[in-house]
Write an enzyme that holds these catalytic residues in place. Sequence first.
Site, PDB file in Angstrom:
ATOM      1  N   HIS A 413     -44.700  15.396 -41.655  1.00  0.00           N
ATOM      2  CA  HIS A 413     -44.974  14.451 -40.563  1.00  0.00           C
ATOM      3  C   HIS A 413     -44.050  13.243 -40.692  1.00  0.00           C
ATOM      4  O   HIS A 413     -43.437  12.996 -41.745  1.00  0.00           O
ATOM      5  CB  HIS A 413     -46.438  14.029 -40.568  1.00  0.00           C
ATOM      6  CG  HIS A 413     -46.875  13.325 -41.814  1.00  0.00           C
ATOM      7  ND1 HIS A 413     -46.605  11.991 -42.061  1.00  0.00           N
ATOM      8  CD2 HIS A 413     -47.571  13.779 -42.898  1.00  0.00           C
ATOM      9  CE1 HIS A 413     -47.113  11.639 -43.239  1.00  0.00           C
ATOM     10  NE2 HIS A 413     -47.705  12.721 -43.769  1.00  0.00           N
ATOM     11  N   CYS A 434     -48.015  15.102 -48.790  1.00  0.00           N
ATOM     12  CA  CYS A 434     -47.280  15.543 -47.609  1.00  0.00           C
ATOM     13  C   CYS A 434     -45.795  15.233 -47.742  1.00  0.00           C
ATOM     14  O   CYS A 434     -45.351  14.512 -48.631  1.00  0.00           O
ATOM     15  CB  CYS A 434     -47.835  14.836 -46.371  1.00  0.00           C
ATOM     16  SG  CYS A 434     -49.457  15.482 -45.869  1.00  0.00           S
TER      17      CYS A 434
END
Length: 458
Positions: A413, A434
């Site tokens: 992301h 992430c």
Amino acid sequence: MKKTLITVGSLLLVILVAYGAGIGYYAEKFQANTEFATVDVSNLTLPEAQAKVEEVLLNKEITLTENGQEVGSIGLAELNPTFNTEEALTVTYNSQDPNQWLGNFFQSDEFNADLMSNVEIDQENLNQKLSELGLSNDQRQAPENAQINYSQAEGYTVSEAKDGNQLDIEALRQLILDGIQAGEEKIEINQAFLKPEVTSDDEVIGQYMEQIEQAKDTQITLQIQGEEVVIPAEKIESWIYFDANNQMVFDEAMIQEYVGELNEQYSTFLRPRTFQSTLQGEVTVEPGTLGWSIDREAEAAQIAEDLYSGQDVKRETAVVGTGYNSEGSDIGNTYVEIDIANQTMFIYKDGEQVFQTPVVTGQVGTDTIPGAYAIWDKQENAELRGYNPRTERDYVQPVDYWMPFDDTGQGIHDANWQSSFGGTTYQISGSLGCINTPPEAMATVFELVEVGTPVVVF
């Protein structure tokens, strides 16, 4: 001359008187030289003949042997017989013409009557006598039918029928009665041994073996990531059994075990992979969510169906998971590469690098977990929610693009809160696992990468 005539006349008169007396005598008796079923009833009245026949029958005795060894003897008198010989004797008696009595002195009348058809015996007495002689089946070996047997070493084979020594009691009874009737002195009881009902020559055995051979000869070729696997005939043979209705059945549980063996050889689930990286050369990638295996239940059912059809077949196996392709690599040549050591993400399509960007991976304590994964969703304007173990607080973080790739919350992301990307940034302000991507690069990543694309993290 006159004297001679008187003498001849007197002689003829004597003969006539004697002949007439003979007619009177044999009007109530059996004629001379008469045998009724081997019993001499000459010159006996009907009651006398009946009494003699019954006496002869009562004295009949037969010795039983088994394989030449005497096991005992049975007399008809022991079997509490009931005689019904009067009718047969009466028929014999009435068939004789008293006027012909003289001729029977020069010839014999033999009536081969079936005496035993006129004798009834007590079956309980016979059973008891046989039991007393030890001729029950309690300690005797039953015959064995021919059988189809299976062993791992030999496969399906036919075992020959085996004779036993159990007795067919009804046949033994008849054997004894026939022997008594025939005047035999000995009877070999092995003539009454029960015989196997099924021999190796029986049609049913041949039919079963033919079915087994046809099933074994069915060639099923499984195509697994570019390789071909022919199911061995001995494997197919081991799956066969016959149900209660004598129908051939293939054991799907055993077929599933075989599919499991194939998975051990070919499946990529939970297996490390070697990968040719952009900057580090060949590296080992730990297992992740990327991977496939043969669907055990679906494939076993299909194999069974193929076998029931009896037709040769070549086909791809049924698989579950991600990354399967016929070229033999579940990563393929279109993938996302994330090099943690170099804090860089590469995107390859059809073997060509089409994009590269620095990233920030997990900080120590919330490290990015290496492995082979695959993008399973793509979202725009998403909110990331979770728990931050470093701050010990729940969080909600809006992002423009979200592309999850594992089942623990890791994904790619944009991260507008990061002041820099690449280098050692991850050591002081790394993510919770992430792949933080520069906002200006994330739009391109989102456009280039499709759902299902492998993500290789190392």
